[in-house]
Motif scaffolding. Structure first.
Motif, mmCIF file in Angstrom:
data_model
loop_
_atom_site.group_PDB
_atom_site.id
_atom_site.type_symbol
_atom_site.label_atom_id
_atom_site.label_comp_id
_atom_site.label_asym_id
_atom_site.label_seq_id
_atom_site.Cartn_x
_atom_site.Cartn_y
_atom_site.Cartn_z
ATOM 1 N N SER A 81 2.552 23.431 23.153
ATOM 2 C CA SER A 81 1.251 24.031 23.637
ATOM 3 C C SER A 81 -0.032 23.708 23.213
ATOM 4 O O SER A 81 -1.105 23.991 23.729
ATOM 5 C CB SER A 81 1.821 25.578 23.519
ATOM 6 N N THR A 82 -0.081 23.198 22.131
ATOM 7 C CA THR A 82 -1.370 22.958 21.310
ATOM 8 C C THR A 82 -1.507 21.157 21.170
ATOM 9 O O THR A 82 -2.472 20.781 20.740
ATOM 10 C CB THR A 82 -1.421 23.184 19.755
ATOM 11 N N GLY A 83 -0.715 20.603 22.138
ATOM 12 C CA GLY A 83 -0.965 19.197 22.228
ATOM 13 C C GLY A 83 -0.263 18.334 21.211
ATOM 14 O O GLY A 83 -0.619 17.048 21.229
ATOM 15 N N VAL A 84 0.750 18.471 20.753
ATOM 16 C CA VAL A 84 1.571 17.736 19.797
ATOM 17 C C VAL A 84 2.999 18.040 20.160
ATOM 18 O O VAL A 84 3.695 19.060 20.120
ATOM 19 C CB VAL A 84 1.412 18.492 18.317
ATOM 20 N N ASP A 85 3.556 16.812 20.712
ATOM 21 C CA ASP A 85 4.844 16.836 21.215
ATOM 22 C C ASP A 85 5.645 15.728 20.090
ATOM 23 O O ASP A 85 5.328 14.604 20.418
ATOM 24 C CB ASP A 85 4.862 16.480 22.663
ATOM 25 N N VAL A 136 8.667 15.039 20.121
ATOM 26 C CA VAL A 136 9.755 14.282 20.691
ATOM 27 C C VAL A 136 9.220 12.813 21.471
ATOM 28 O O VAL A 136 9.661 11.670 21.092
ATOM 29 C CB VAL A 136 10.586 15.264 21.558
ATOM 30 N N ALA A 137 8.209 13.420 22.359
ATOM 31 C CA ALA A 137 7.387 12.023 22.781
ATOM 32 C C ALA A 137 6.525 11.442 21.871
ATOM 33 O O ALA A 137 6.113 10.032 22.148
ATOM 34 C CB ALA A 137 6.678 12.689 24.108
ATOM 35 N N GLY A 138 6.271 11.899 20.891
ATOM 36 C CA GLY A 138 5.265 11.327 19.648
ATOM 37 C C GLY A 138 3.757 11.502 20.137
ATOM 38 O O GLY A 138 3.077 11.244 19.535
ATOM 39 N N THR A 139 3.407 12.494 21.194
ATOM 40 C CA THR A 139 2.180 12.776 21.677
ATOM 41 C C THR A 139 1.235 13.468 20.710
ATOM 42 O O THR A 139 1.824 14.691 20.175
ATOM 43 C CB THR A 139 2.088 13.427 23.151
ATOM 44 N N GLY A 140 0.068 13.125 20.279
ATOM 45 C CA GLY A 140 -0.496 13.924 19.518
ATOM 46 C C GLY A 140 -0.060 14.055 17.807
ATOM 47 O O GLY A 140 -0.785 14.636 17.114
ATOM 48 N N VAL A 141 0.816 13.527 17.581
ATOM 49 C CA VAL A 141 1.327 13.428 16.264
ATOM 50 C C VAL A 141 0.594 12.817 15.137
ATOM 51 O O VAL A 141 -0.059 13.349 14.267
ATOM 52 C CB VAL A 141 2.722 12.680 16.242
ATOM 53 N N LYS A 142 0.115 11.585 15.536
ATOM 54 C CA LYS A 142 -0.667 11.016 14.583
ATOM 55 C C LYS A 142 -2.194 11.605 14.333
ATOM 56 O O LYS A 142 -2.461 11.838 13.237
ATOM 57 C CB LYS A 142 -0.862 9.531 15.156
ATOM 58 N N GLU A 143 -2.577 11.989 15.278
ATOM 59 C CA GLU A 143 -3.909 12.702 15.357
ATOM 60 C C GLU A 143 -3.665 14.098 14.473
ATOM 61 O O GLU A 143 -4.509 14.429 13.453
ATOM 62 C CB GLU A 143 -4.387 12.983 16.720
ATOM 63 N N ALA A 144 -2.809 14.965 14.562
ATOM 64 C CA ALA A 144 -2.289 16.131 13.872
ATOM 65 C C ALA A 144 -2.273 15.861 12.348
ATOM 66 O O ALA A 144 -2.776 16.562 11.502
ATOM 67 C CB ALA A 144 -1.099 16.711 14.585
ATOM 68 N N LEU A 145 -1.560 14.833 11.910
ATOM 69 C CA LEU A 145 -1.101 14.368 10.634
ATOM 70 C C LEU A 145 -2.332 13.600 9.944
ATOM 71 O O LEU A 145 -2.120 13.577 8.690
ATOM 72 C CB LEU A 145 0.203 13.491 10.680
ATOM 73 N N THR A 146 -3.352 13.343 10.385
ATOM 74 C CA THR A 146 -4.472 12.645 9.919
ATOM 75 C C THR A 146 -5.067 13.443 8.568
ATOM 76 O O THR A 146 -5.503 14.605 8.936
ATOM 77 C CB THR A 146 -5.492 12.150 10.886
ATOM 78 N N GLY A 147 -5.131 13.016 7.537
ATOM 79 C CA GLY A 147 -5.459 13.862 6.295
ATOM 80 C C GLY A 147 -4.634 14.809 5.809
ATOM 81 O O GLY A 147 -4.871 15.599 4.736
#
Length: 249
Positions: free
Chosen positions: A33-37, A39-50
């Motif tokens: 719901s906040t753009g991080v999936d 399972v699909a990998g969507t938004g994961v890299k961006e969320a984990l930056t830093g």
């Protein structure tokens, strides 16, 4: 410190986020719901930056054995790969006490597979195995109800309050990786059938509750030590009676 909470909009994730923000940490509540999936990998890299720490308290939307295994396997593998790339220093995961002792539960087998991925994933980690939450006891009664009668095992349970889980995770986030598995349980150990009967009575739920040791839990038949700590464990502070008084069940 930047902390990404996977499943950050759920029961435990919301409470954990509140505690971490109050302690001065930057918190990202990651969920579909906040753009991080994950399972699909969507938004994961961006969320984990830093990010310094990732806490995984997510859950599968389906409890079918194949679905839950696919969820935890794919989600965890994607997370660990992204964490290694981002330089995350601590992966914290919430699992279940006794997961490795209940082999006939597809759900618990999936949690064991998740734990194995974490141990072999190369990112420093702490796995916290918690007992069942007070908040889910009514749901367990509902799952065991047939023709208006709740059938529940007399196997011992030692449930814990969601607030105690969140407090424990917040403490672990602020510490160093244990590279180990820790158990967390509540202060009261009683047969599941008795715990549920108490909760339903307080809620004014008049359905009959019967002891039935053929009743299954996440698909498994339970024994006397299946889902309670058998060794050293952290013990929460909230007793069931107090939780019922303050929460209304």
């Amino acid at each position: 410190m930047k902390v990404v909470v996977i499943g950050g909009t759920g029961l435990i994730g919301t409470r954990l986020g509140e505690r971490l923000r109050a302690a001065g940490h930057e918190v990202i509540a990651a969920a579909p719901s906040t753009g991080v999936d994950t399972v699909a990998g969507t938004g994961v890299k961006e969320a984990l930056t830093g990010a310094d720490v990732v806490v995984d308290v997510s859950n599968s939307p389906s409890f079918a054995p194949a679905d839950v295994l696919a969820f935890f396997s794919r989600s965890t593998a994607n997370l660990l790969a992204a964490e290694a790339e981002a330089g995350v220093r601590h992966h914290v995961a919430l699992s279940i006490v006794g997961a490795d002792r209940v082999s006939d539960s597809g759900y618990l087998a999936a949690k064991v597979a998740q734990e194995e991925l974490i141990r072999d994933g190369g990112v420093p980690y702490t796995i916290v195995r918690a007992t069942q939450f007070f908040e889910f006891l009514v749901g367990i009664a509902d799952a065991g109800t047939v023709d208006g009668v709740a059938h529940l095992t007399s196997a011992p349970f030692q449930p814990v309050a969601a607030d105690d889980v969140a407090d424990t995770l917040a403490t672990i986030v602020s510490g160093e990786p244990a590279n180990a598995t820790l158990d967390l349980a509540g202060p009261d150990r009683r047969p599941l059938v008795d715990l549920v009967r108490t909760v339903l009575e307080v809620r004014g739920d008049t359905r009959e509750v019967v002891s039935d040791d053929t009743a299954r839990y996440f698909g498994a038949l339970l024994g006397p030590e299946s889902v309670v700590p058998t060794g050293e464990a952290r013990i929460g502070t909230v007793r069931l009676a107090d939780w019922l008084t303050t929460s209304g069940g």
